[in-house]
Structure formats: structure tokens, C-alpha cells
Write an enzyme that holds these catalytic residues in place. Structure first.
Site, PDB file in Angstrom:
ATOM      1  N   PHE A 160      26.602  41.128  32.194  1.00 12.28           N
ATOM      2  CA  PHE A 160      27.878  40.584  31.746  1.00 12.28           C
ATOM      3  C   PHE A 160      28.910  40.752  32.856  1.00 12.28           C
ATOM      4  CE2 PHE A 160      32.083  41.049  29.790  1.00 12.28           C
ATOM      5  CZ  PHE A 160      32.142  39.876  29.045  1.00 12.28           C
ATOM      6  N   GLY A 161      29.567  39.659  33.234  1.00 12.87           N
ATOM      7  CA  GLY A 161      30.609  39.701  34.259  1.00 12.87           C
ATOM      8  C   GLY A 161      31.962  39.408  33.634  1.00 12.87           C
ATOM      9  N   TYR A 162      32.988  40.158  34.041  1.00 17.77           N
ATOM     10  CA  TYR A 162      34.326  39.979  33.464  1.00 17.77           C
ATOM     11  C   TYR A 162      35.407  39.842  34.538  1.00 17.77           C
ATOM     12  CZ  TYR A 162      34.428  44.871  34.715  1.00 17.77           C
ATOM     13  OH  TYR A 162      34.343  46.043  35.441  1.00 17.77           O
ATOM     14  N   GLY A 163      35.029  39.981  35.807  1.00 10.80           N
ATOM     15  CA  GLY A 163      35.995  39.875  36.907  1.00 10.80           C
ATOM     16  C   GLY A 163      35.496  38.822  37.879  1.00 10.80           C
ATOM     17  N   SER A 164      35.330  39.230  39.131  1.00 12.30           N
ATOM     18  CA  SER A 164      34.855  38.250  40.109  1.00 12.30           C
ATOM     19  C   SER A 164      33.460  37.740  39.761  1.00 12.30           C
ATOM     20  CB  SER A 164      34.865  38.847  41.519  1.00 12.30           C
ATOM     21  OG  SER A 164      33.930  39.896  41.622  1.00 12.30           O
ATOM     22  N   GLU A 218      29.125  45.959  44.033  1.00  8.38           N
ATOM     23  CA  GLU A 218      29.988  46.702  43.092  1.00  8.38           C
ATOM     24  C   GLU A 218      30.046  48.199  43.429  1.00  8.38           C
ATOM     25  OE1 GLU A 218      31.707  44.930  40.859  1.00  8.38           O
ATOM     26  OE2 GLU A 218      30.718  43.100  41.516  1.00  8.38           O
TER      27      GLU A 218
HETATM   28  C1  SIN Z   1      32.759  42.082  37.172  1.00  8.46           C
HETATM   29  O1  SIN Z   1      33.208  41.037  37.649  1.00  8.46           O
HETATM   30  O2  SIN Z   1      32.035  42.068  36.158  1.00  8.46           O
HETATM   31  C2  SIN Z   1      33.047  43.406  37.813  1.00  8.46           C
HETATM   32  C3  SIN Z   1      34.327  43.486  38.561  1.00  8.46           C
HETATM   33  C4  SIN Z   1      34.385  42.601  39.759  1.00  8.46           C
HETATM   34  O3  SIN Z   1      33.429  42.557  40.547  1.00  8.46           O
HETATM   35  O4  SIN Z   1      35.412  41.929  39.951  1.00  8.46           O
END
Ligand code: SIN
Length: 195
Positions: free
Chosen positions: A24-28, A99
Site C-alpha cells: 500500500f502506497g500513500y505518499g510518493s 524507503e
Molecule cells: C509511501 O509513499 O507509501 C511512503 C512514503 C513515500 O515514499 O513518500
């Protein structure tokens, strides 16, 4: 905890013997999928809130002037929308490197838009990691972001790309959108060099 989480993440081998798993990704990770995946689809996780509380020494800032990027903080009842990717466990080598500045592989229940669920992994940077910056007002966060730049580009683009990706997902994230409004007021498009 050390700022570099690669070794710690390698011990989190819960999915290593699976042929595939959900990330699951929530940022980049929503807008920059620089790894192969079998499938991707919008999804959400519960009881976490997205916050620009993590320092970035290696992507959107430097150790001397860390940028601000998102992490998740525990928030009972909250919902965090993002993008889920079905990947093979081999992709962890790349993801752990990407990460590495404080994020730990964390098990989570992922809910898809059709109501189905799967257990998967999300990278979370907890408050005890060395790069954690913590809370600040949304205006202060915007001012901070406006000043920072790192090897992956300027911090401003991270924020603007994330806000744009969330709009494409129909997600109303007031924290992110308020910071975006402040940033655009501070530095209208085309005026970034004035900061
Ligand atoms: C994510 O995107 O899930 C982790 C935070 C990031 O890499 O910006």
C-alpha cells in the site's frame, strides 16, 4: 533507531515465501511506481492518518536541511486512501533502499474499492526514527517545504505531485491540501526561484 532501516526491514520476512503480495502506497508511492508490479488499484487502510511529519535526508532534502515528506500516524477511525500494488517479494530490495530513511515495513489490512480485503505491507516511519520531525502547523510545513531540495528533486514537487495524485483518487485530504494552498500562496507557480 538508526536512520537507515534497510537491515531492519530485511528481517521482516513475513511475505518472503509468497509468490506475490500487496503493497500500500500513500505518499510518493502513489504517483511514482519505479518498480514492476502485477496489478495496481486504488485502496485504503483504516486507523492511520497521512502527515508531513517525516524528515527526508536522501530524497527531498539533505542531512543538513531535511525536507518534509509523509508518514502515517495512528488515528483511530481515520481512513487513508492510496494506491495498492501487487508485487513479488523480490521488489523489497528496491523498496527497502528507496524507503530506507526511517520507514519500516508494517503489516496492514488493505481494503479495495469493491469491498474486498487483503493483508499487505505499508512503509511507516514511526516517531522513534532518527529522521522524524513531528507536528508543525500547516503553514510552517509549507514554509519548510518551500526551502528544501534533495537528490530526488525539490520538496515542493513532492507535495504538488502528491496533492494532484490524491485529487485523481477523489481523496479529500485536508492536511495535504491545506499545505498545498499555503505553498502556492508563498510561491505561485513560476516564482519558485524567489524562495
Ligand atoms: C509511501 O509513499 O507509501 C511512503 C512514503 C513515500 O515514499 O513518500
Amino acid at each position: 533507531m538508526s536512520a537507515n532501516t534497510i537491515a531492519l526491514n530485511q528481517t521482516m520476512n513475513h511475505f518472503d515465501d509468497h509468490t506475490s503480495l500487496w503493497l500500500f502506497g500513500y505518499g510518493s508511492l502513489i504517483y511514482k511506481a519505479d518498480f514492476p508490479y502485477l496489478e495496481r488499484k486504488p485502496a485504503r487502510i483504516h486507523h492511520w492518518a497521512r502527515r508531513f511529519w517525516q524528515g527526508s535526508h536522501d530524497h527531498r532534502g539533505t542531512p543538513q536541511q531535511p525536507g518534509r515528506v509523509v508518514t502515517l500516524v495512528e488515528a483511530p477511525g481515520a481512513v487513508c486512501e492510496g494506491m495498492a500494488y501487487q508485487i513479488t517479494p523480490e521488489e523489497f530490495a528496491h523498496l527497502d533502499f528507496r524507503e530506507k530513511n526511517g520507514y519500516l515495513r508494517t503489516l496492514t489490512e488493505i481494503e479495495f474499492r469493491d469491498g474486498s480485503q487483503a493483508q499487505g505491507v505499508v512503509y511507516v516511519a514511526n516517531r522513534d526514527n532518527a529522521a522524524f520531525l513531528g507536528a508543525a502547523s500547516e503553514l510552517e510545513i509549507a514554509q519548510h517545504i518551500a526551502r528544501c531540495e534533495g537528490p530526488s528533486g525539490n520538496n515542493r514537487d513532492y507535495l504538488l505531485q502528491l496533492a494532484q495524485a490524491l485529487r485523481q483518487l477523489d481523496e479529500q485530504d485536508e492536511h495535504v491540501f491545506t499545505i498545498e494552498r499555503h505553498l502556492l500562496a508563498l510561491t505561485p507557480p513560476g516564482r519558485e526561484e524567489d524562495v
